[in-house]
Structures are given as structure tokens and as C-alpha cells.
Design a protein around this motif. Structure first.
Motif, PDB file in Angstrom:
ATOM      1  N   MET A  31       0.799  -1.374  -0.035  1.00  0.00           N
ATOM      2  CA  MET A  31      -0.220  -0.126  -0.618  1.00  0.00           C
ATOM      3  C   MET A  31       0.930   1.250   0.051  1.00  0.00           C
ATOM      4  O   MET A  31       2.332   0.987   0.349  1.00  0.00           O
ATOM      5  N   LYS A  32       0.562   2.131  -1.065  1.00  0.00           N
ATOM      6  CA  LYS A  32       1.158   3.429  -0.787  1.00  0.00           C
ATOM      7  C   LYS A  32       0.897   4.341   0.059  1.00  0.00           C
ATOM      8  O   LYS A  32      -0.256   4.478   0.331  1.00  0.00           O
ATOM      9  N   HIS A  33       2.044   4.375   0.710  1.00  0.00           N
ATOM     10  CA  HIS A  33       0.919   6.254   2.194  1.00  0.00           C
ATOM     11  C   HIS A  33       1.794   7.808   1.442  1.00  0.00           C
ATOM     12  O   HIS A  33       2.877   7.975   0.653  1.00  0.00           O
ATOM     13  N   ALA A  34       0.703   8.142   1.996  1.00  0.00           N
ATOM     14  CA  ALA A  34       0.971   9.484   1.666  1.00  0.00           C
ATOM     15  C   ALA A  34       1.547  10.439   2.507  1.00  0.00           C
ATOM     16  O   ALA A  34       1.501  10.767   3.781  1.00  0.00           O
ATOM     17  N   LEU A  35       2.685  11.241   2.147  1.00  0.00           N
ATOM     18  CA  LEU A  35       3.642  11.659   2.976  1.00  0.00           C
ATOM     19  C   LEU A  35       3.542  13.078   3.075  1.00  0.00           C
ATOM     20  O   LEU A  35       4.153  13.665   4.758  1.00  0.00           O
ATOM     21  N   LYS A  36       3.249  13.655   1.578  1.00  0.00           N
ATOM     22  CA  LYS A  36       3.354  15.231   1.333  1.00  0.00           C
ATOM     23  C   LYS A  36       2.337  15.776   1.417  1.00  0.00           C
ATOM     24  O   LYS A  36       1.802  15.206   0.480  1.00  0.00           O
ATOM     25  N   LEU A  37       1.467  16.904   1.314  1.00  0.00           N
ATOM     26  CA  LEU A  37       0.234  17.480   0.802  1.00  0.00           C
ATOM     27  C   LEU A  37       0.884  19.026   0.541  1.00  0.00           C
ATOM     28  O   LEU A  37       1.440  19.650   1.301  1.00  0.00           O
ATOM     29  N   THR A  38       0.680  18.891  -0.817  1.00  0.00           N
ATOM     30  CA  THR A  38       0.537  20.213  -1.249  1.00  0.00           C
ATOM     31  C   THR A  38      -0.371  20.603  -2.117  1.00  0.00           C
ATOM     32  O   THR A  38      -1.010  20.430  -2.705  1.00  0.00           O
ATOM     33  N   PHE A  39      -1.104  22.335  -1.662  1.00  0.00           N
ATOM     34  CA  PHE A  39      -2.033  23.032  -2.253  1.00  0.00           C
ATOM     35  C   PHE A  39      -1.055  23.745  -3.639  1.00  0.00           C
ATOM     36  O   PHE A  39      -0.351  24.584  -2.923  1.00  0.00           O
ATOM     37  N   LEU A  40      -2.222  23.419  -4.698  1.00  0.00           N
ATOM     38  CA  LEU A  40      -1.357  24.230  -5.834  1.00  0.00           C
ATOM     39  C   LEU A  40      -2.808  25.609  -5.915  1.00  0.00           C
ATOM     40  O   LEU A  40      -4.076  25.657  -5.285  1.00  0.00           O
ATOM     41  N   GLN A  41      -2.760  25.962  -7.691  1.00  0.00           N
ATOM     42  CA  GLN A  41      -3.046  27.037  -7.950  1.00  0.00           C
ATOM     43  C   GLN A  41      -5.228  26.191  -7.851  1.00  0.00           C
ATOM     44  O   GLN A  41      -4.605  25.022  -8.043  1.00  0.00           O
ATOM     45  N   GLY A  42      -6.113  26.937  -7.870  1.00  0.00           N
ATOM     46  CA  GLY A  42      -7.982  26.631  -7.542  1.00  0.00           C
ATOM     47  C   GLY A  42      -7.543  25.546  -6.546  1.00  0.00           C
ATOM     48  O   GLY A  42      -7.140  25.835  -5.407  1.00  0.00           O
ATOM     49  N   THR A  43      -8.058  24.212  -7.211  1.00  0.00           N
ATOM     50  CA  THR A  43      -8.651  23.528  -6.622  1.00  0.00           C
ATOM     51  C   THR A  43      -7.369  21.849  -7.012  1.00  0.00           C
ATOM     52  O   THR A  43      -7.739  20.525  -6.613  1.00  0.00           O
ATOM     53  N   LYS A  44      -6.708  22.538  -6.682  1.00  0.00           N
ATOM     54  CA  LYS A  44      -5.548  21.147  -7.594  1.00  0.00           C
ATOM     55  C   LYS A  44      -4.466  20.926  -6.101  1.00  0.00           C
ATOM     56  O   LYS A  44      -4.400  22.030  -4.915  1.00  0.00           O
ATOM     57  N   LEU A  45      -4.663  20.051  -5.863  1.00  0.00           N
ATOM     58  CA  LEU A  45      -3.430  19.993  -5.255  1.00  0.00           C
ATOM     59  C   LEU A  45      -2.340  18.508  -5.095  1.00  0.00           C
ATOM     60  O   LEU A  45      -2.692  18.050  -6.375  1.00  0.00           O
ATOM     61  N   CYS A  46      -1.354  18.782  -4.135  1.00  0.00           N
ATOM     62  CA  CYS A  46      -0.225  17.608  -4.398  1.00  0.00           C
ATOM     63  C   CYS A  46       0.079  16.421  -3.784  1.00  0.00           C
ATOM     64  O   CYS A  46       0.589  16.931  -2.248  1.00  0.00           O
ATOM     65  N   THR A  63      -7.259  25.190   1.225  1.00  0.00           N
ATOM     66  CA  THR A  63      -6.425  25.502   1.996  1.00  0.00           C
ATOM     67  C   THR A  63      -5.774  24.678   3.666  1.00  0.00           C
ATOM     68  O   THR A  63      -4.734  24.724   4.038  1.00  0.00           O
ATOM     69  N   SER A  64      -7.571  24.500   3.882  1.00  0.00           N
ATOM     70  CA  SER A  64      -6.982  24.118   5.195  1.00  0.00           C
ATOM     71  C   SER A  64      -7.060  22.662   5.786  1.00  0.00           C
ATOM     72  O   SER A  64      -6.931  22.295   6.875  1.00  0.00           O
ATOM     73  N   GLY A  65      -7.468  21.992   4.516  1.00  0.00           N
ATOM     74  CA  GLY A  65      -7.278  20.563   4.306  1.00  0.00           C
ATOM     75  C   GLY A  65      -5.808  20.260   5.372  1.00  0.00           C
ATOM     76  O   GLY A  65      -4.733  20.276   5.223  1.00  0.00           O
ATOM     77  N   ILE A  66      -6.370  18.715   5.626  1.00  0.00           N
ATOM     78  CA  ILE A  66      -4.793  18.507   6.546  1.00  0.00           C
ATOM     79  C   ILE A  66      -4.520  17.113   5.844  1.00  0.00           C
ATOM     80  O   ILE A  66      -5.903  16.334   5.943  1.00  0.00           O
ATOM     81  N   LEU A  67      -3.577  16.623   5.896  1.00  0.00           N
ATOM     82  CA  LEU A  67      -3.462  15.200   5.685  1.00  0.00           C
ATOM     83  C   LEU A  67      -3.280  13.699   7.236  1.00  0.00           C
ATOM     84  O   LEU A  67      -2.778  14.717   8.101  1.00  0.00           O
ATOM     85  N   LEU A  68      -4.198  13.832   7.051  1.00  0.00           N
ATOM     86  CA  LEU A  68      -4.840  13.059   8.122  1.00  0.00           C
ATOM     87  C   LEU A  68      -3.738  11.586   8.067  1.00  0.00           C
ATOM     88  O   LEU A  68      -4.479  10.009   7.272  1.00  0.00           O
ATOM     89  N   GLY A  69      -2.826  11.039   9.125  1.00  0.00           N
ATOM     90  CA  GLY A  69      -1.946   9.931   8.803  1.00  0.00           C
ATOM     91  C   GLY A  69      -1.395  10.215   7.637  1.00  0.00           C
ATOM     92  O   GLY A  69      -0.950  11.077   7.004  1.00  0.00           O
ATOM     93  N   THR A  70      -1.230   8.594   7.382  1.00  0.00           N
ATOM     94  CA  THR A  70      -1.185   8.967   5.511  1.00  0.00           C
ATOM     95  C   THR A  70      -2.076   8.348   4.838  1.00  0.00           C
ATOM     96  O   THR A  70      -2.463   7.683   3.656  1.00  0.00           O
ATOM     97  N   SER A  71      -3.500   8.400   4.856  1.00  0.00           N
ATOM     98  CA  SER A  71      -4.597   8.013   4.071  1.00  0.00           C
ATOM     99  C   SER A  71      -5.224   8.292   3.394  1.00  0.00           C
ATOM    100  O   SER A  71      -6.177   8.198   2.602  1.00  0.00           O
ATOM    101  N   GLY A  72      -5.965   9.782   4.290  1.00  0.00           N
ATOM    102  CA  GLY A  72      -6.740  10.819   3.987  1.00  0.00           C
ATOM    103  C   GLY A  72      -6.494  11.870   4.393  1.00  0.00           C
ATOM    104  O   GLY A  72      -5.231  12.541   4.619  1.00  0.00           O
ATOM    105  N   ILE A  73      -6.938  12.629   3.115  1.00  0.00           N
ATOM    106  CA  ILE A  73      -6.950  14.329   3.540  1.00  0.00           C
ATOM    107  C   ILE A  73      -8.305  14.398   3.948  1.00  0.00           C
ATOM    108  O   ILE A  73      -9.369  14.506   3.626  1.00  0.00           O
ATOM    109  N   TYR A  74      -8.075  15.695   5.176  1.00  0.00           N
ATOM    110  CA  TYR A  74      -9.320  15.885   5.914  1.00  0.00           C
ATOM    111  C   TYR A  74      -9.642  17.965   6.052  1.00  0.00           C
ATOM    112  O   TYR A  74      -8.261  18.528   6.407  1.00  0.00           O
ATOM    113  N   TRP A  75     -11.030  18.343   5.359  1.00  0.00           N
ATOM    114  CA  TRP A  75     -11.199  19.291   5.585  1.00  0.00           C
ATOM    115  C   TRP A  75     -12.197  19.293   6.797  1.00  0.00           C
ATOM    116  O   TRP A  75     -11.999  20.321   7.607  1.00  0.00           O
ATOM    117  N   ASN A  76     -13.537  19.301   6.802  1.00  0.00           N
ATOM    118  CA  ASN A  76     -14.027  18.829   8.593  1.00  0.00           C
ATOM    119  C   ASN A  76     -15.028  18.075   7.837  1.00  0.00           C
ATOM    120  O   ASN A  76     -14.583  16.843   7.100  1.00  0.00           O
TER     121      ASN A  76
END
Length: 150
Positions: free
Chosen positions: A1-16, A49-62
Motif C-alpha cells: 500500500m502506498k502511503h501519502a507523506l506530504k500534501l501541497t496545495f496548488l492553484q485553484g482546487t488542485k493538490l499534490c 488550503t485548511s485541509g490536512i493529511l490525516l495519517g497517511t491515508s486521507g485528506i480531511y477538511w471538515n
């Protein structure tokens, strides 16, 4: 399983998202808006841009807005990987090997004759260790690592 390590917000509604295999995936969350209308709220840049990487498996806004990182990996566009990104990937794997070996940072640092603070920075992806240092750490953990560099 691939784990997400780093979240970056790009322009508009794109993320990396940087994944544990060293791959960066770029994803526009608006592709989900037809199926999940509540996603449209992420057009608000402050909320997005308030979203956070929750652990290594999800992005959480609210409570109404979250995103599974597997979708990003599967449907995202592959982006460039920088040397800083490789430091995150290396650090993640060293930390995972150390945890699996049930050894503390202090004990591993002593074993490989390095400062515990330096080891901590390496595990967090904040350092750029030499190949010799990486080799010493991996020998101390009796581990091997394969990282693709493009």
C-alpha cells in the motif's frame, strides 16, 4: 500500500500528494463535484488550503469533506519529484524500518555513531544525508531500500 507523506496545495482546487514510492500525484478535487456536490465548497481557497493529511491515508477538511488518498494515486496526474521529495520518502522508510526493528532513535543513533537530532531530521525529511550516512543507517537496521530516481 502506498502511503501519502506530504500534501501541497496548488492553484485553484488542485493538490499534490507525495507518496511513499516517491511518486507525486496532482489531483483536481473538482472532478468529484458532480458525484459529491459538497466538494464545491472547496472552491473557497481558505477552506481548501485548511485541509490536512490525516495519517497517511486521507485528506480531511471538515466532517463533510474528506478525500481518500488512494483515489488521488489512482486517478491523479504524475508530477515531477524533487530532491526535497526524495528526502521525505527516504526519511519515511528509515523511520518505518526503525519502528519495525523496535529500536529507538537514540539507540539507532548510538549504533551508527551519529547524533540523534540528525537522525530525527533525516526521518522527518528535513535533511539531505550523504550516501555514506544512509548506508550506515541501513546497515544499523539490517535493511535495504530501493528508491527510483528519475
Amino acid at each position: 500500500m502506498k502511503h501519502a507523506l506530504k500534501l501541497t496545495f496548488l492553484q485553484g482546487t488542485k493538490l499534490c500528494l507525495l507518496f511513499s514510492d516517491g511518486v507525486n500525484k496532482i489531483y483536481d478535487v473538482m472532478v468529484l463535484a458532480k458525484k459529491y456536490p459538497q466538494i464545491k465548497a472547496l472552491k473557497n481557497r481558505k477552506l481548501f488550503t485548511s485541509g490536512i493529511l490525516l495519517g497517511t491515508s486521507g485528506i480531511y477538511w471538515n466532517d463533510d469533506l474528506d478525500l481518500d488518498v488512494e483515489s488521488v494515486y489512482e486517478f491523479g496526474e504524475t508530477g515531477d519529484t524533487s530532491m526535497d521529495d526524495l528526502s521525505y520518502v527516504l526519511g519515511f522508510h528509515i523511520k518505518e524500518f526503525r519502528k519495525k526493528a523496535k529500536i529507538t532513535q537514540v539507540d539507532l543513533a548510538k549504533k551508527v555513531n551519529m547524533d540523534q537530532g540528525d537522525l530525527s531530521r533525516i526521518e522527518k525529511g528535513l535533511a539531505n544525508p550523504s550516501l555514506l550516512t544512509i548506508s550506515r543507517i541501513l546497515k544499523g537496521l539490517d535493511a535495504n531500500i530501493d528508491i527510483k530516481i528519475r
